[in-house]
Design a protein around this motif. Structure first.
Motif, PDB file in Angstrom:
ATOM      1  N   GLU A  28       0.831  -1.204   0.000  1.00 12.08           N
ATOM      2  CA  GLU A  28       0.000   0.000   0.000  1.00 12.08           C
ATOM      3  C   GLU A  28       0.868   1.259   0.000  1.00 12.08           C
ATOM      4  OE1 GLU A  28      -2.367  -0.745   3.416  1.00 12.08           O
ATOM      5  OE2 GLU A  28      -3.797  -2.045   2.350  1.00 12.08           O
ATOM      6  N   ALA A  29       2.029   1.184   0.651  1.00 14.32           N
ATOM      7  CA  ALA A  29       2.954   2.327   0.658  1.00 14.32           C
ATOM      8  C   ALA A  29       3.495   2.611  -0.739  1.00 14.32           C
ATOM      9  CB  ALA A  29       4.110   2.059   1.627  1.00 14.32           C
ATOM     10  N   GLN A  30       3.449   1.592  -1.608  1.00  9.94           N
ATOM     11  CA  GLN A  30       3.891   1.763  -2.996  1.00  9.94           C
ATOM     12  C   GLN A  30       2.744   2.219  -3.907  1.00  9.94           C
ATOM     13  OE1 GLN A  30       6.458  -1.516  -4.500  1.00  9.94           O
ATOM     14  NE2 GLN A  30       6.305  -2.369  -2.438  1.00  9.94           N
ATOM     15  N   GLY A  31       1.590   2.524  -3.292  1.00 13.01           N
ATOM     16  CA  GLY A  31       0.446   2.999  -4.058  1.00 13.01           C
ATOM     17  C   GLY A  31      -0.397   1.905  -4.664  1.00 13.01           C
ATOM     18  N   LEU A  32      -0.253   0.665  -4.180  1.00 10.96           N
ATOM     19  CA  LEU A  32      -1.014  -0.465  -4.700  1.00 10.96           C
ATOM     20  C   LEU A  32      -2.220  -0.754  -3.811  1.00 10.96           C
ATOM     21  CD1 LEU A  32       1.986  -2.839  -5.512  1.00 10.96           C
ATOM     22  CD2 LEU A  32       0.724  -1.395  -7.117  1.00 10.96           C
ATOM     23  N   ALA A  33      -3.320  -1.151  -4.431  1.00 11.04           N
ATOM     24  CA  ALA A  33      -4.504  -1.574  -3.681  1.00 11.04           C
ATOM     25  C   ALA A  33      -4.417  -3.077  -3.461  1.00 11.04           C
ATOM     26  CB  ALA A  33      -5.772  -1.225  -4.444  1.00 11.04           C
ATOM     27  N   SER A  74      -8.562 -12.329  -0.389  1.00 12.25           N
ATOM     28  CA  SER A  74      -9.649 -13.293  -0.482  1.00 12.25           C
ATOM     29  C   SER A  74      -9.247 -14.544   0.281  1.00 12.25           C
ATOM     30  CB  SER A  74      -9.939 -13.636  -1.948  1.00 12.25           C
ATOM     31  OG  SER A  74     -10.919 -14.639  -2.056  1.00 12.25           O
ATOM     32  N   ASP A  75     -10.005 -14.874   1.314  1.00 14.29           N
ATOM     33  CA  ASP A  75      -9.713 -16.044   2.142  1.00 14.29           C
ATOM     34  C   ASP A  75     -10.658 -17.179   1.796  1.00 14.29           C
ATOM     35  OD1 ASP A  75      -7.621 -14.895   3.729  1.00 14.29           O
ATOM     36  OD2 ASP A  75      -9.143 -13.729   4.783  1.00 14.29           O
ATOM     37  N   GLY A  76     -10.117 -18.222   1.177  1.00 13.15           N
ATOM     38  CA  GLY A  76     -10.907 -19.400   0.861  1.00 13.15           C
ATOM     39  C   GLY A  76     -10.784 -20.436   1.955  1.00 13.15           C
ATOM     40  N   GLU A  77     -11.369 -21.595   1.717  1.00 19.43           N
ATOM     41  CA  GLU A  77     -11.349 -22.663   2.726  1.00 19.43           C
ATOM     42  C   GLU A  77      -9.935 -23.173   2.965  1.00 19.43           C
ATOM     43  OE1 GLU A  77     -13.524 -26.978   3.591  1.00 19.43           O
ATOM     44  OE2 GLU A  77     -14.105 -25.772   1.851  1.00 19.43           O
ATOM     45  N   HIS A  78      -9.139 -23.257   1.906  1.00 14.90           N
ATOM     46  CA  HIS A  78      -7.786 -23.800   2.040  1.00 14.90           C
ATOM     47  C   HIS A  78      -6.692 -22.815   1.618  1.00 14.90           C
ATOM     48  CE1 HIS A  78      -9.643 -27.665   2.755  1.00 14.90           C
ATOM     49  NE2 HIS A  78     -10.289 -27.589   1.602  1.00 14.90           N
ATOM     50  N   THR A  79      -7.073 -21.725   0.971  1.00 11.60           N
ATOM     51  CA  THR A  79      -6.070 -20.811   0.427  1.00 11.60           C
ATOM     52  C   THR A  79      -6.446 -19.360   0.689  1.00 11.60           C
ATOM     53  OG1 THR A  79      -5.682 -22.391  -1.376  1.00 11.60           O
ATOM     54  CG2 THR A  79      -4.787 -20.177  -1.660  1.00 11.60           C
ATOM     55  N   SER A  80      -5.446 -18.552   0.981  1.00 14.62           N
ATOM     56  CA  SER A  80      -5.631 -17.108   1.082  1.00 14.62           C
ATOM     57  C   SER A  80      -4.849 -16.448  -0.043  1.00 14.62           C
ATOM     58  CB  SER A  80      -5.144 -16.583   2.433  1.00 14.62           C
ATOM     59  OG  SER A  80      -6.009 -17.001   3.474  1.00 14.62           O
ATOM     60  N   ILE A  81      -5.528 -15.547  -0.760  1.00 11.05           N
ATOM     61  CA  ILE A  81      -4.925 -14.896  -1.912  1.00 11.05           C
ATOM     62  C   ILE A  81      -5.006 -13.386  -1.736  1.00 11.05           C
ATOM     63  CG2 ILE A  81      -5.262 -14.423  -4.384  1.00 11.05           C
ATOM     64  CD1 ILE A  81      -6.065 -17.308  -4.730  1.00 11.05           C
ATOM     65  N   VAL A  82      -3.931 -12.704  -2.113  1.00  9.16           N
ATOM     66  CA  VAL A  82      -3.919 -11.243  -2.120  1.00  9.16           C
ATOM     67  C   VAL A  82      -3.719 -10.785  -3.561  1.00  9.16           C
ATOM     68  CG1 VAL A  82      -2.768  -9.140  -1.356  1.00  9.16           C
ATOM     69  CG2 VAL A  82      -3.015 -11.072   0.222  1.00  9.16           C
ATOM     70  N   GLY A  83      -4.658  -9.992  -4.054  1.00  3.08           N
ATOM     71  CA  GLY A  83      -4.527  -9.429  -5.390  1.00  3.08           C
ATOM     72  C   GLY A  83      -4.036  -8.000  -5.298  1.00  3.08           C
ATOM     73  N   LEU A  84      -3.011  -7.674  -6.059  1.00  6.94           N
ATOM     74  CA  LEU A  84      -2.468  -6.319  -6.082  1.00  6.94           C
ATOM     75  C   LEU A  84      -2.942  -5.618  -7.347  1.00  6.94           C
ATOM     76  CD1 LEU A  84       1.241  -6.886  -4.963  1.00  6.94           C
ATOM     77  CD2 LEU A  84      -0.768  -6.419  -3.548  1.00  6.94           C
ATOM     78  N   VAL A  85      -3.561  -4.453  -7.168  1.00  7.40           N
ATOM     79  CA  VAL A  85      -4.066  -3.683  -8.298  1.00  7.40           C
ATOM     80  C   VAL A  85      -3.319  -2.360  -8.364  1.00  7.40           C
ATOM     81  CG1 VAL A  85      -6.074  -2.591  -9.340  1.00  7.40           C
ATOM     82  CG2 VAL A  85      -6.342  -4.744  -8.117  1.00  7.40           C
TER      83      VAL A  85
END
Length: 336
Positions: free
Chosen positions: A22-27, A31-42
């Protein structure tokens, strides 16, 4: 860019990682699934060092996403998004039904139709207060009065309401509308889409008359980028060289959209066909293709309708379609 977190990753370390992005200006979209957590950078991820991120002890893997739509991408959000309005659910194993007249014409008409479609199993009432018409001389809707009549029908039946917005200047009038519909002609009205991204209401986004799947998802991206994650995609038929129907229902769009995006997808067989007897087979085809709902035009007196009466079902016809659709959903083990 997608970051796949390790199972049971330390939350403190995750927060530190996200704050750095976020400090680099990214959003950051987590998303937390049953077995996996994913972070999407926009945002502009070109300066992010993949190997440096991959070396972090809470990171399983890092991948770049080539598609221009990020927040709408299933890679960012592997699990289906479920949009809930009242008792209706769209997405996952849930199947929602929206029904009602093309346009609101009178209190008697809209209340009668609302009671009929609710009795047959519809979860939401649709009705146009502002009507986009090809001819400037055609009935344009009752405007604010139409919205008031929809709210009256909601009070009588308890059904949440769906209506189409034509202009951003009308947004305040839609404060009590449960789902705001963006019609095919406004699918690429980007200023409207940006504003609806901040409105806090579910948005029903219809595919444009001649738009590609990617263009459709990019329009959804405008709404999602504003922070509104409650988006329902609607395939309503596209223009082709065929003249036997009003439009051509693109059945392949349903599995394609669900493959590429986590957003729920519904079908409007009434606008696709323009022929009442085709609504049932197209609705059944939509269920078979994996659609998360349908939106069907119903009028208590189609021959006297001020708008699109030729494609509207009577309440009795709608009840017959609903019985077939419910049986098909039950066979597939889906809720509807």
């Amino acid at each position: 860019m997608i970051i796949i977190l390790k199972q049971n990753a330390d939350e403190g370390k995750v927060r530190t990682l996200l704050q750095g992005f976020e400090a680099q200006g990214l959003a950051c979209h987590r998303s937390d699934g049953e077995h996996t957590s994913i972070v999407g950078l926009v945002g502009d991820t070109s300066r992010v060092d993949l190997e440096s991120v991959r070396a972090n002890d809470i990171v399983e893997d890092v991948k770049r996403v080539s598609e221009p739509y990020k927040a709408a991408n299933r890679k960012f959000h592997p699990d289906d998004t479920v949009v809930s309005v009242g008792e209706a659910r769209f997405g996952g194993l849930h199947f929602g039904v929206i029904a009602g007249p093309c346009s609101v014409e009178s209190e008697e008409q809209i209340v009668a139709v609302a009671k009929a479609v609710k009795a047959s199993g519809a979860g939401l009432l649709r009705g146009g207060a502002f009507k986009p018409r090809t001819s400037p001389y055609a009935f344009q809707g009752l405007h604010a009065e139409g919205l008031e009549l929809l709210l009256l029908a909601k009070k009588e039946t308890g059904l949440p309401i769906v209506s189409e917005i034509m202009d951003l200047s009308h947004l305040d009038l839609f404060r009590d509308v449960d789902i705001i519909q963006v019609g095919a002609r406004n699918m690429q009205n980007f200023e409207m889409l940006k504003a609806l991204g901040h409105c806090g209401k579910p948005i029903l986004l219809k595919r444009g008359l001649a738009n590609t799947i990617e263009e459709f998802l990019m329009s959804a991206e405008y709404i999602l980028a504003g922070g509104n994650e409650q988006v329902i995609l609607c395939e309503r038929g596209i223009h082709t060289f065929e003249t036997a129907t009003r439009n051509t229902l693109d059945i392949s769009a349903i599995p394609l959209l669900k493959h590429h995006s986590h957003l729920p997808v519904i079908v409007d067989p009434s606008h696709a066909a323009g022929i009442p007897w085709l609504v049932e087979p197209l609705a059944k085809a939509a269920v078979a293709a994996g659609a998360d709902g349908v939106m069907i035009e119903v009028h208590n007196n189609p021959k006297a309708a001020l708008c699109d009466g030729a494609q509207s079902l009577t309440p009795a016809q709608f009840d017959g379609v609903m019985r077939k659709v419910k049986a098909q959903l039950a066979f597939e083990g889906r809720e509807g």
